[in-house]
Design an enzyme around this catalytic site. Sequence first.
Site, PDB file in Angstrom:
ATOM      1  CG  ASP A 207     -26.008  15.270 -38.116  1.00  0.00           C
ATOM      2  OD1 ASP A 207     -25.537  15.617 -37.023  1.00  0.00           O
ATOM      3  OD2 ASP A 207     -27.097  15.672 -38.563  1.00  0.00           O
TER       4      ASP A 207
ATOM      5  CE  LYS B  38     -26.813  21.302 -34.293  1.00  0.00           C
ATOM      6  NZ  LYS B  38     -27.701  20.186 -34.707  1.00  0.00           N
TER       7      LYS B  38
ATOM      8  CD  GLN C 149     -31.229  19.878 -35.255  1.00  0.00           C
ATOM      9  OE1 GLN C 149     -30.130  20.243 -35.694  1.00  0.00           O
ATOM     10  NE2 GLN C 149     -31.349  19.306 -34.078  1.00  0.00           N
TER      11      GLN C 149
HETATM   12  N1  GUN Z   1     -31.035  16.166 -32.936  1.00  0.00           N
HETATM   13  C1  GUN Z   1     -30.452  15.887 -31.743  1.00  0.00           C
HETATM   14  N2  GUN Z   1     -29.129  15.726 -31.884  1.00  0.00           N
HETATM   15  C2  GUN Z   1     -28.857  15.914 -33.193  1.00  0.00           C
HETATM   16  C3  GUN Z   1     -27.652  15.875 -33.956  1.00  0.00           C
HETATM   17  O1  GUN Z   1     -26.545  15.628 -33.473  1.00  0.00           O
HETATM   18  N3  GUN Z   1     -27.796  16.125 -35.270  1.00  0.00           N
HETATM   19  C4  GUN Z   1     -28.981  16.377 -35.847  1.00  0.00           C
HETATM   20  N4  GUN Z   1     -29.034  16.585 -37.164  1.00  0.00           N
HETATM   21  N5  GUN Z   1     -30.113  16.417 -35.187  1.00  0.00           N
HETATM   22  C5  GUN Z   1     -30.044  16.188 -33.859  1.00  0.00           C
END
Ligand code: GUN
Length: 290
Positions: free
Chosen positions: A116, A49, A93
């Site tokens: 998110d 990311k 996350q």
């Molecule tokens: N863990 C798995 N997928 C995601 C996501 O789309 N966002 C976040 N923050 N954590 C994740």
Amino acid sequence: MELIDGNNTAAQIVAELKAEVATISGRKPCLALVRVGDDPASVSYVKKKDQTAAEIGITSRVILPPVSTTQAELLALIDQLNADLSVDGILVQSPLPKHIDELTVFRRVSPQKDVDGFHTLNLGKVAQEDDSGFVACTPAGIMELIVRSGVKLSGKHVVVLGRSLIVGKPIALLAMQRKPFANATVTVCHSQTADLPSITRQADVLIAAIGKPEFVTADMVKPGAVVIDVGINRVPDATKKTGYRLTGDVHFPSVAPLCTKITPVPGGVGPMTVAMLMKNTLKAWRLAHA
Ligand code: GUN
């Protein structure tokens, strides 16, 4: 059988976003990436990311609280980022350490910075078909991949395997929206579903998001179906340098020959998720500048 190439589609979106960010004079969009502890998969996702943001020209701020961080400390950090006018998007996350309640954390992020899409308000907007909010990145990426690969959902039976907040629930809501590219008939299956294969075999489009390696086998898929594999599972593999290999929720070798189209793992939904996060960050920046 045709492979749906998520790497290629994500690269196109990244290029589109890069061109758009290049036209911004002044403060560029800024994304705060919060990762608590050192879960190996999370380390790799946050790195990706961060790199993709840099490629597009989005400023990213990676914040790494230790695994011992308390819930109160994490909430205080989010309050600080919510109030920070130089931050447009905030991502915490998942998974978080067991002593922290994820939902409480997701709900603390300002809905205007919730790139998110996990906040109650943004999930509610998906249900209300209000496009002013943020759609969670994985379901948004799946829809984009479906649309850009020419799969028509209207009138089709979409079967979703999994009912998570991050994928199963929002993708079901999106696929049934009253939109020309949606309009699907949706069935959601989960761990308590009776006679699962009889339902998955009815799917024109099967979306597997249960986090169980190679769970979907050939006997569960109708010939001619489109299969979207959302799983990213690490399974031990002594022949690999890393000691593991990545596999989806679908047993690819037996299922792929049956399909008209299928996403590979890796290189399917995964890269799309990151691209949609960047798209959401640009949307958050626009909100802040409206
Ligand atoms: N863990 C798995 N997928 C995601 C996501 O789309 N966002 C976040 N923050 N954590 C994740």
